[in-house]
Enzyme design. Sequence first.
Site, PDB file in Angstrom:
ATOM      1  CG  HIS A  49       3.910  -6.003   7.730  1.00 26.72           C
ATOM      2  ND1 HIS A  49       2.633  -5.628   8.054  1.00 26.72           N
ATOM      3  CD2 HIS A  49       3.786  -6.911   6.740  1.00 26.72           C
ATOM      4  CE1 HIS A  49       1.765  -6.278   7.287  1.00 26.72           C
ATOM      5  NE2 HIS A  49       2.433  -7.071   6.485  1.00 26.72           N
TER       6      HIS A  49
ATOM      7  CE  LYS B 241      -4.733  -8.346   0.588  1.00 25.87           C
ATOM      8  NZ  LYS B 241      -3.727  -8.476   1.632  1.00 25.87           N
TER       9      LYS B 241
ATOM     10  NE  ARG C 209       2.002 -14.409   6.733  1.00 28.15           N
ATOM     11  CZ  ARG C 209       0.739 -14.184   6.463  1.00 28.15           C
ATOM     12  NH1 ARG C 209      -0.031 -13.638   7.367  1.00 28.15           N
ATOM     13  NH2 ARG C 209       0.233 -14.498   5.286  1.00 28.15           N
TER      14      ARG C 209
ATOM     15  CB  SER D 293      -3.414  -6.775   7.729  1.00 23.09           C
ATOM     16  OG  SER D 293      -2.041  -6.501   7.617  1.00 23.09           O
TER      17      SER D 293
HETATM   18  N1  COA Z   1       3.966 -10.481   9.643  1.00 22.00           N
HETATM   19  C1  COA Z   1       2.636 -10.438   9.789  1.00 22.00           C
HETATM   20  N2  COA Z   1       1.787 -10.441   8.757  1.00 22.00           N
HETATM   21  C2  COA Z   1       2.291 -10.491   7.531  1.00 22.00           C
HETATM   22  C3  COA Z   1       3.676 -10.554   7.304  1.00 22.00           C
HETATM   23  C4  COA Z   1       4.532 -10.544   8.419  1.00 22.00           C
HETATM   24  N3  COA Z   1       5.850 -10.592   8.292  1.00 22.00           N
HETATM   25  N4  COA Z   1       3.878 -10.614   5.985  1.00 22.00           N
HETATM   26  C5  COA Z   1       2.668 -10.600   5.403  1.00 22.00           C
HETATM   27  N5  COA Z   1       1.726 -10.527   6.333  1.00 22.00           N
HETATM   28  C6  COA Z   1       0.274 -10.528   6.113  1.00 22.00           C
HETATM   29  C7  COA Z   1      -0.246  -9.238   5.544  1.00 22.00           C
HETATM   30  O1  COA Z   1      -0.652  -8.364   6.568  1.00 22.00           O
HETATM   31  C8  COA Z   1      -1.413  -9.704   4.708  1.00 22.00           C
HETATM   32  O2  COA Z   1      -2.571  -9.854   5.516  1.00 22.00           O
HETATM   33  P1  COA Z   1      -4.027  -9.725   4.872  1.00 22.00           P
HETATM   34  O3  COA Z   1      -4.079 -10.617   3.670  1.00 22.00           O
HETATM   35  O4  COA Z   1      -4.884 -10.171   5.969  1.00 22.00           O
HETATM   36  O5  COA Z   1      -4.200  -8.273   4.507  1.00 22.00           O
HETATM   37  C9  COA Z   1      -1.044 -11.102   4.260  1.00 22.00           C
HETATM   38  O6  COA Z   1      -0.015 -11.502   5.120  1.00 22.00           O
HETATM   39  C10 COA Z   1      -0.573 -11.149   2.849  1.00 22.00           C
HETATM   40  O7  COA Z   1       0.491 -10.233   2.716  1.00 22.00           O
HETATM   41  P2  COA Z   1       1.127  -9.924   1.310  1.00 22.00           P
HETATM   42  O8  COA Z   1       1.373 -11.186   0.547  1.00 22.00           O
HETATM   43  O9  COA Z   1       2.269  -8.995   1.515  1.00 22.00           O
HETATM   44  O10 COA Z   1      -0.073  -9.296   0.540  1.00 22.00           O
HETATM   45  P3  COA Z   1      -0.328  -7.856   0.297  1.00 22.00           P
HETATM   46  O11 COA Z   1      -1.701  -7.704  -0.224  1.00 22.00           O
HETATM   47  O12 COA Z   1      -0.024  -7.061   1.530  1.00 22.00           O
HETATM   48  O13 COA Z   1       0.745  -7.477  -0.844  1.00 22.00           O
HETATM   49  C11 COA Z   1       1.528  -7.312  -3.121  1.00 22.00           C
HETATM   50  C12 COA Z   1       0.750  -8.145  -2.095  1.00 22.00           C
HETATM   51  C13 COA Z   1       1.073  -5.866  -3.098  1.00 22.00           C
HETATM   52  C14 COA Z   1       2.998  -7.377  -2.818  1.00 22.00           C
HETATM   53  C15 COA Z   1       1.231  -7.956  -4.504  1.00 22.00           C
HETATM   54  O14 COA Z   1      -0.155  -8.082  -4.669  1.00 22.00           O
HETATM   55  C16 COA Z   1       1.793  -7.152  -5.657  1.00 22.00           C
HETATM   56  O15 COA Z   1       2.964  -7.208  -5.964  1.00 22.00           O
HETATM   57  N6  COA Z   1       0.927  -6.353  -6.304  1.00 22.00           N
HETATM   58  C17 COA Z   1       1.315  -5.486  -7.416  1.00 22.00           C
HETATM   59  C18 COA Z   1       0.732  -5.993  -8.734  1.00 22.00           C
HETATM   60  C19 COA Z   1       1.626  -7.058  -9.318  1.00 22.00           C
HETATM   61  O16 COA Z   1       2.761  -6.831  -9.660  1.00 22.00           O
HETATM   62  N7  COA Z   1       1.039  -8.250  -9.472  1.00 22.00           N
HETATM   63  C20 COA Z   1       1.741  -9.395 -10.046  1.00 22.00           C
HETATM   64  C21 COA Z   1       2.579 -10.093  -9.001  1.00 22.00           C
HETATM   65  S1  COA Z   1       3.419 -11.455  -9.717  1.00 22.00           S
END
Ligand code: COA
Length: 169
Positions: A22, A46, A96, A134
């Site tokens: 990140h 989550k 990724r 994560s």
């Molecule tokens: N390096 C390492 N790990 C990474 C990474 C990077 N560059 N980018 C993402 N990851 C990991 C994260 O740590 C996460 O790990 P985990 O699933 O084990 O916790 C995984 O990849 C998924 O990351 P991400 O897709 O960013 O999920 P998130 O839960 O952290 O975030 C939101 C998702 C919050 C952006 C999304 O759910 C959202 O927009 N929510 C708001 C509600 C909404 O509008 N919903 C409709 C969307 S259309």
Amino acid sequence: MRKTVKYCAVYPGTFDPLTLGHLHIVKRGLTHFDTIVIACSVGEHKHTLFSLEERLNLLRQCFKPFGKRVVIDSFDMLLVHYLQQQKIHTILRGIRTVGDFEYEHQMSLANRTLDPKIETVFMLTDDHYSHLSSSLIKEIAALGGNVGAMVPTAVAKALKSKLPKRVKS
Ligand code: COA
């Protein structure tokens, strides 16, 4: 010529916890955007290990060296509504793997359907970090593994104090 337009992007995530992957995306994002707002999702979808306040504190500590160009915030609503509230039109996301692409493709199109002014900019996660998540890091830390090469020092310390010590039988 004086630059008058400020380019801002929102980098959303749950950050439970923040990883070096990140951090690297934000670092590279700052070469294209004046300001990046790291929007920490409350994460009700989550079961987070760290509370929202703990995640925000870790983000504040780890991004302190970037000064005012990185803003730490939280949100508990649709991402497009948050962007509208902030008057920002760009979402920054890291990709990724091919698997991420499918999910990101769907999210980006859904967000654009909800608000056509909002664009998602994707950056490929550096090879060093493309295997990280994560959850994986939490699992390694819980089993006593060294996560020093995967997370900032403050996060490694927080994981150590948060997770119960494994007692060898
Ligand atoms: N390096 C390492 N790990 C990474 C990474 C990077 N560059 N980018 C993402 N990851 C990991 C994260 O740590 C996460 O790990 P985990 O699933 O084990 O916790 C995984 O990849 C998924 O990351 P991400 O897709 O960013 O999920 P998130 O839960 O952290 O975030 C939101 C998702 C919050 C952006 C999304 O759910 C959202 O927009 N929510 C708001 C509600 C909404 O509008 N919903 C409709 C969307 S259309």
